[in-house]
Scaffold this motif. Sequence first.
Motif, PDB file in Angstrom:
ATOM      1  N   UNK A  25       0.866  -1.099   0.086  1.00 30.43           N
ATOM      2  CA  UNK A  25       0.129  -0.070  -0.018  1.00 30.43           C
ATOM      3  C   UNK A  25       0.910   1.276  -0.225  1.00 30.43           C
ATOM      4  N   UNK A  26       2.040   1.240   0.789  1.00 33.98           N
ATOM      5  CA  UNK A  26       2.873   2.374   0.873  1.00 33.98           C
ATOM      6  C   UNK A  26       3.417   2.629  -0.599  1.00 33.98           C
ATOM      7  N   UNK A  27       3.894   1.411  -1.312  1.00 32.86           N
ATOM      8  CA  UNK A  27       4.208   1.649  -2.589  1.00 32.86           C
ATOM      9  C   UNK A  27       3.283   2.018  -3.785  1.00 32.86           C
ATOM     10  N   UNK A  28       1.923   1.866  -3.568  1.00 32.12           N
ATOM     11  CA  UNK A  28       1.165   2.396  -4.420  1.00 32.12           C
ATOM     12  C   UNK A  28       1.100   3.840  -4.129  1.00 32.12           C
ATOM     13  N   UNK A  29       0.928   4.379  -2.723  1.00 35.06           N
ATOM     14  CA  UNK A  29       0.670   5.767  -2.186  1.00 35.06           C
ATOM     15  C   UNK A  29       1.757   6.535  -2.984  1.00 35.06           C
ATOM     16  N   UNK A  30       3.050   5.902  -3.087  1.00 38.07           N
ATOM     17  CA  UNK A  30       4.215   6.225  -3.220  1.00 38.07           C
ATOM     18  C   UNK A  30       4.533   6.736  -4.891  1.00 38.07           C
ATOM     19  N   UNK A  31       3.672   6.120  -5.643  1.00 40.06           N
ATOM     20  CA  UNK A  31       3.569   6.123  -6.943  1.00 40.06           C
ATOM     21  C   UNK A  31       4.513   5.218  -7.775  1.00 40.06           C
TER      22      UNK A  31
END
Length: 120
Positions: A101-107
């Motif tokens: 999820x962090x990686x999605x949020x981070x683009x």
Amino acid sequence: MTQHRIFTTSFAVIYPLYLAKVERKGHTKEEMDRVISWLTGYDEAGLKQTLTDQVDLRTFFAEAPRMNPQASLITGVICGIRVEEIEDPLMQKIRYMDKLVDEVAGGKKMTSILRGGDTP
């Protein structure tokens, strides 16, 4: 052995927090659901059912249709701890999900997030 409070936390409590995070960073629910599905094997209906039933994270992962065999390729730091070094299998799965999820949020590019694969 100490029971972590997060294990008994409902996925329905965590999910909107994840969603707010990715949307705040300009990303979508679909992107987030895609990486959660990739990790756990839940389809859209399965994710909805876990939210409706308010299953806890222990149950969410215990009943996951198919944990992705490439999950072990998820590396990095969450909450100051390297996910690949977490000894408790359930905590590691929870942190894998946090990391995705962090990686999605981070683009990060979806092909990188999915560790080069796209099978849910």
